[in-house]
Write a protein that holds these residues in place. Structure first.
Motif, PDB file in Angstrom:
ATOM      1  N   LYS A 159      17.108 -10.691 -10.743  1.00  0.00           N
ATOM      2  CA  LYS A 159      18.163 -11.564 -10.435  1.00  0.00           C
ATOM      3  C   LYS A 159      19.054 -12.115 -11.576  1.00  0.00           C
ATOM      4  N   SER A 183      10.610  -6.654  -7.131  1.00  0.00           N
ATOM      5  CA  SER A 183      10.759  -8.188  -7.426  1.00  0.00           C
ATOM      6  C   SER A 183      10.340  -9.129  -6.354  1.00  0.00           C
ATOM      7  N   PRO A 184      10.036 -10.442  -6.733  1.00  0.00           N
ATOM      8  CA  PRO A 184       9.870 -11.084  -5.659  1.00  0.00           C
ATOM      9  C   PRO A 184      11.343 -11.415  -4.745  1.00  0.00           C
ATOM     10  N   GLU A 185      11.206 -11.807  -3.702  1.00  0.00           N
ATOM     11  CA  GLU A 185      12.546 -11.934  -2.672  1.00  0.00           C
ATOM     12  C   GLU A 185      13.327 -12.572  -3.394  1.00  0.00           C
ATOM     13  N   VAL A 186      12.961 -13.826  -4.248  1.00  0.00           N
ATOM     14  CA  VAL A 186      14.323 -14.692  -4.511  1.00  0.00           C
ATOM     15  C   VAL A 186      14.764 -14.223  -5.883  1.00  0.00           C
ATOM     16  N   ARG A 188      15.493 -11.111  -6.345  1.00  0.00           N
ATOM     17  CA  ARG A 188      16.248  -9.662  -6.050  1.00  0.00           C
ATOM     18  C   ARG A 188      17.544  -9.335  -6.895  1.00  0.00           C
ATOM     19  N   GLU A 207      14.203  -1.286  -2.405  1.00  0.00           N
ATOM     20  CA  GLU A 207      13.469  -2.598  -2.833  1.00  0.00           C
ATOM     21  C   GLU A 207      12.279  -2.667  -2.233  1.00  0.00           C
ATOM     22  N   THR A 208      11.262  -3.493  -3.271  1.00  0.00           N
ATOM     23  CA  THR A 208      10.194  -3.527  -2.796  1.00  0.00           C
ATOM     24  C   THR A 208       9.497  -4.889  -3.588  1.00  0.00           C
ATOM     25  N   THR A 209       8.480  -5.407  -2.783  1.00  0.00           N
ATOM     26  CA  THR A 209       7.737  -6.624  -3.562  1.00  0.00           C
ATOM     27  C   THR A 209       6.516  -6.222  -4.283  1.00  0.00           C
ATOM     28  N   SER A 243       4.403 -13.271 -11.297  1.00  0.00           N
ATOM     29  CA  SER A 243       4.705 -12.443  -9.946  1.00  0.00           C
ATOM     30  C   SER A 243       3.899 -11.101 -10.135  1.00  0.00           C
TER      31      SER A 243
END
Ligand code: CP
Length: 307
Positions: A159, A183-186, A188, A207-209, A243
């Protein structure tokens, strides 16, 4: 007069020429040791930096030029309220080229609009960091011999990570590039990068976490730090900062020819035990940054080798 505010300011051919020049400089640095004699680079850094500022200074000194500048807002008249526009008008009287880092997105663009000398964006907020991108591309070309047909994993703070935004802009113009966004969801990748770059150019991405499940498919893993200075909440930063931690165990999941890049500074996201892995390329990347910036300064000033 040209500026370099975004990798897209140069065509693919021009970027390739800068990278080829950087490789020639690396081969024969003595041929370039005097090309910038009589020229001055101003480094206007409103935000902290180790690599970008010092590699710009090293680059100009290696070319035989001189450097001047300031390293924080508080050590310049910005602390008294002087605008970027007025500052660059003044600096245009002192130097032949300027590199500017600023916490506000778009500040280098404002500088370029009021400048009489070439302006280089040395990082603006969470927006772009195009000279890190030249550095990253030179590193990838050195290690892989190409900038086409690569699967690039971008991991961490997508982000706020301006190096990621610039690298995606630049590599999306090469054929056969695919991105895995980890990345973490927040944190992205911003929607504007996804829509304006990846989807507009039909670049394959997912996209993946989960870093572990992504590793086996990557040619390059580009790790990034969670950008503490861009967070509004310290608690949120503390929750997200670890993370992803790349360690020896995770490196076992990666291909033998997958290289790890990181723009640095690193905090905790790559364990120091990875540093001895032959695939750890982040200190080679630092060295590439000097050659890339030497080539960029030469290009913007229209300098040619003396030998
Ligand atoms: N990669 C990079 O921009 O590092 P600095 O913040 O130390 O300049």
């Amino acid at each position: 007069m040209r500026h370099f505010l975004n990798p897209l300011d140069f065509s693919v051919e021009e970027i390739d020429q800068v990278l080829s020049l950087a490789e020639q400089i690396r081969e024969n640095p003595e041929h370039y040791a005097h090309v910038a004699e009589g020229k001055k680079l101003a480094t206007l850094f409103y935000e902290p930096s180790t690599r970008t500022r010092l590699s710009f200074e090293s680059a100009m000194l290696n070319l035989g030029g001189k450097v001047l500048g300031f390293h924080s807002e508080n050590s310049s008249s910005a602390a008294k309220g002087e605008s970027v526009a007025d500052t660059i008008r003044v600096i245009s009287c002192y130097a032949d080229i300027a590199a500017i880092r600023h916490p506000k997105e778009g500040a280098p663009l404002v500088a370029a609009q009021f400048s009489r000398i070439p302006v280089i964006n040395a990082g603006d907020g969470g927006h772009q960091h195009p000279t890190q991108t030249l550095t990253d591309m030179l590193t990838i070309r050195t290690l892989k011999g190409r900038l086409e047909n690569l699967t690039i994993g971008l991991c961490g703070d997508l982000k706020f990570g301006r190096t990621v935004h610039s690298l995606i802009n630049a590599l999306s113009r090469y054929t056969g590039i695919r991105f895995v966004l980890i990345s973490p969801e927040v944190l992205r990748l911003p929607t504007y990068v996804i829509q304006d770059v990846l989807e507009a150019k039909k670049i394959p991405y997912r996209e993946t976490t989960n870093l572990e499940e992504a590793l086996p498919e990557l040619d390059i893993l580009y790790m990034t730090r969670v950008q503490r200075e861009r967070f509004f909440s310290e608690d949120e930063y503390l929750r997200l900062k670890d993370s992803y931690i790349l360690d020896k165990a995770k490196m076992k999941l990666a291909p033998k020819d997958m290289y790890v890049l990181h723009p640095l500074p690193r905090v905790n996201e790559i364990s120091v035990e990875v540093d001895d892995d032959p695939r750890a390329a982040y200190f080679l990347q630092v060295q590439c940054g000097v050659y890339a910036r030497m080539a960029l300064i030469m290009t913007l000033l229209g300098l040619t080798p003396t030998a």
